[in-house]
Design a protein around this motif. Structure first.
Motif, short mmCIF file in Angstrom:
data_model
loop_
_atom_site.label_atom_id
_atom_site.label_comp_id
_atom_site.label_asym_id
_atom_site.label_seq_id
_atom_site.Cartn_x
_atom_site.Cartn_y
_atom_site.Cartn_z
N LYS A 1 0.88 -1.21 0.03
CA LYS A 1 -0.13 0.02 -0.06
C LYS A 1 0.89 1.35 -0.15
O LYS A 1 0.55 2.33 -0.90
CB LYS A 1 -0.95 -0.03 1.28
N ALA A 2 1.83 1.24 0.79
CA ALA A 2 2.72 2.63 1.10
C ALA A 2 3.37 2.87 -0.18
O ALA A 2 3.68 4.25 -0.72
CB ALA A 2 3.57 2.33 2.18
N PHE A 3 3.97 1.85 -0.92
CA PHE A 3 4.66 2.05 -2.10
C PHE A 3 3.88 1.62 -3.49
O PHE A 3 4.33 1.93 -4.60
CB PHE A 3 6.01 1.12 -2.35
N ASP A 4 2.59 1.58 -3.24
CA ASP A 4 1.63 1.28 -4.38
C ASP A 4 2.07 0.46 -5.62
O ASP A 4 2.19 0.62 -6.59
CB ASP A 4 1.41 2.80 -4.78
N ILE A 5 2.55 -0.79 -4.68
CA ILE A 5 3.29 -1.73 -5.73
C ILE A 5 2.09 -2.68 -6.48
O ILE A 5 1.30 -3.04 -5.81
CB ILE A 5 4.11 -2.71 -5.00
N THR A 6 2.35 -2.66 -7.87
CA THR A 6 1.05 -3.21 -8.59
C THR A 6 1.76 -4.61 -8.83
O THR A 6 3.09 -4.96 -8.81
CB THR A 6 0.84 -2.54 -9.85
N ASP B 1 2.09 -6.04 -11.73
CA ASP B 1 3.03 -5.86 -12.90
C ASP B 1 4.41 -5.33 -12.44
O ASP B 1 5.41 -5.74 -12.82
CB ASP B 1 2.43 -4.72 -13.82
N GLN B 2 4.33 -4.26 -11.53
CA GLN B 2 5.70 -3.85 -11.00
C GLN B 2 6.53 -4.88 -10.29
O GLN B 2 7.54 -5.09 -10.60
CB GLN B 2 5.52 -2.60 -10.00
N PHE B 3 5.68 -5.64 -9.62
CA PHE B 3 6.38 -6.78 -8.80
C PHE B 3 6.84 -7.73 -9.69
O PHE B 3 7.93 -8.36 -9.52
CB PHE B 3 5.21 -7.48 -7.93
N LEU B 4 6.10 -8.44 -10.64
CA LEU B 4 6.49 -9.02 -11.57
C LEU B 4 7.61 -8.98 -12.51
O LEU B 4 8.63 -9.82 -13.08
CB LEU B 4 5.36 -9.66 -12.42
N VAL C 1 15.89 -0.09 -10.26
CA VAL C 1 16.52 -0.19 -9.18
C VAL C 1 15.43 0.04 -8.03
O VAL C 1 15.40 -0.90 -7.01
CB VAL C 1 17.73 0.49 -8.93
N ARG C 2 14.42 0.81 -8.36
CA ARG C 2 13.43 0.99 -7.33
C ARG C 2 12.51 -0.21 -7.32
O ARG C 2 12.21 -0.66 -6.01
CB ARG C 2 12.59 2.36 -7.56
N THR C 3 11.96 -0.60 -8.37
CA THR C 3 10.80 -1.53 -8.17
C THR C 3 11.79 -2.90 -7.91
O THR C 3 11.17 -3.77 -7.28
CB THR C 3 10.27 -1.77 -9.59
N ALA D 1 14.09 -3.26 -5.67
CA ALA D 1 14.37 -3.16 -4.46
C ALA D 1 12.96 -3.36 -3.45
O ALA D 1 13.08 -4.28 -2.72
CB ALA D 1 14.96 -1.78 -3.88
N LEU D 2 11.85 -2.75 -4.06
CA LEU D 2 10.84 -2.93 -3.40
C LEU D 2 10.05 -4.57 -3.65
O LEU D 2 9.76 -4.87 -2.79
CB LEU D 2 9.62 -2.03 -4.11
N ALA D 3 10.39 -5.19 -4.83
CA ALA D 3 10.17 -6.51 -4.92
C ALA D 3 10.69 -7.47 -4.02
O ALA D 3 10.14 -8.32 -3.48
CB ALA D 3 10.22 -6.88 -6.31
N ASP D 4 12.26 -7.03 -4.08
CA ASP D 4 12.84 -7.85 -2.90
C ASP D 4 12.43 -7.74 -1.49
O ASP D 4 12.43 -8.71 -0.65
CB ASP D 4 14.18 -7.46 -2.99
N SER D 5 11.93 -6.46 -1.27
CA SER D 5 11.31 -6.31 0.12
C SER D 5 10.25 -7.20 0.40
O SER D 5 9.94 -7.91 1.47
CB SER D 5 11.17 -4.92 0.32
N LEU D 6 9.26 -7.17 -0.58
CA LEU D 6 8.32 -8.00 -0.34
C LEU D 6 8.31 -9.61 -0.43
O LEU D 6 7.80 -10.43 0.01
CB LEU D 6 7.03 -7.96 -1.64
N LEU D 7 9.45 -10.16 -1.18
CA LEU D 7 9.95 -11.39 -0.98
C LEU D 7 10.55 -11.63 0.43
O LEU D 7 10.50 -12.79 0.71
CB LEU D 7 11.08 -11.77 -2.15
N MET D 8 11.40 -10.71 1.07
CA MET D 8 11.66 -10.99 2.26
C MET D 8 10.55 -11.14 3.42
O MET D 8 10.65 -11.98 4.00
CB MET D 8 12.62 -9.84 2.69
N CYS D 9 9.61 -10.30 3.28
CA CYS D 9 8.39 -10.42 3.96
C CYS D 9 7.66 -11.75 3.92
O CYS D 9 7.37 -12.39 4.73
CB CYS D 9 7.30 -9.58 3.74
N ALA D 10 7.55 -12.22 2.77
CA ALA D 10 7.01 -13.62 2.46
C ALA D 10 7.74 -14.59 3.02
O ALA D 10 7.51 -15.64 3.52
CB ALA D 10 6.77 -13.83 1.09
N LEU D 11 9.05 -14.36 3.05
CA LEU D 11 10.14 -15.53 3.61
C LEU D 11 9.75 -15.46 5.06
O LEU D 11 9.76 -16.56 5.68
CB LEU D 11 11.45 -15.12 3.28
#
Length: 123
Positions: A26-31, A33-36, A41-43, A45-55
């Motif tokens: 929500k905070a970074f408005d990640i869609t 498509d952006q995740f996939l 570098v920004r997207t 880093a955001l995708a990696d942060s979500l992967l860490m949360c999932a871990l």
């Protein structure tokens, strides 16, 4: 908080990690498509942060006792453990569509189950 003793504490840790995942989306408005297709570098880093949360979610959820797992057959526990291993040991080859699907479609059921586990542990 590092939960290591009871299912209630572990379930609380799962809830915190799921909440953090949702907050980041929500905070970074990640869609999706952006995740996939993170291609800057920004997207990435955001995708990696979500992967860490999932871990984090899969690490703690996979440590819940067999008793708690049996009480919540609606959750695919073996899949959670498999995803944890996949994220931890094959990080460079992670299919992000699988992770996005888990975050958006599977985490809500896991969240409900963990809320029940926490509630039961408080009795």
């Amino acid at each position: 908080m590092i939960a290591r003793k009871s299912d209630g504490l572990r379930a609380q840790e799962v809830l915190e990690a799921i909440s953090e995942t949702n907050e980041r989306i929500k905070a970074f408005d990640i869609t999706e498509d952006q995740f996939l297709h993170a291609n800057d570098v920004r997207t990435r880093a955001l995708a990696d942060s979500l992967l860490m949360c999932a871990l984090r979610v899969t690490e703690e959820a996979g440590k819940l006792s067999e008793r708690s797992q049996r009480l919540h057959p609606e959750i695919e526990w073996r899949g959670i453990i498999g995803m944890r291993n996949y994220l931890a040991h094959d990080y460079g080859n992670v299919d992000r569509s699988v992770v996005w699907g888990a975050v958006t479609m599977e985490f809500p059921a896991l969240e409900r189950a963990c809320r029940q586990i926490v509630s039961e542990s408080e009795r």
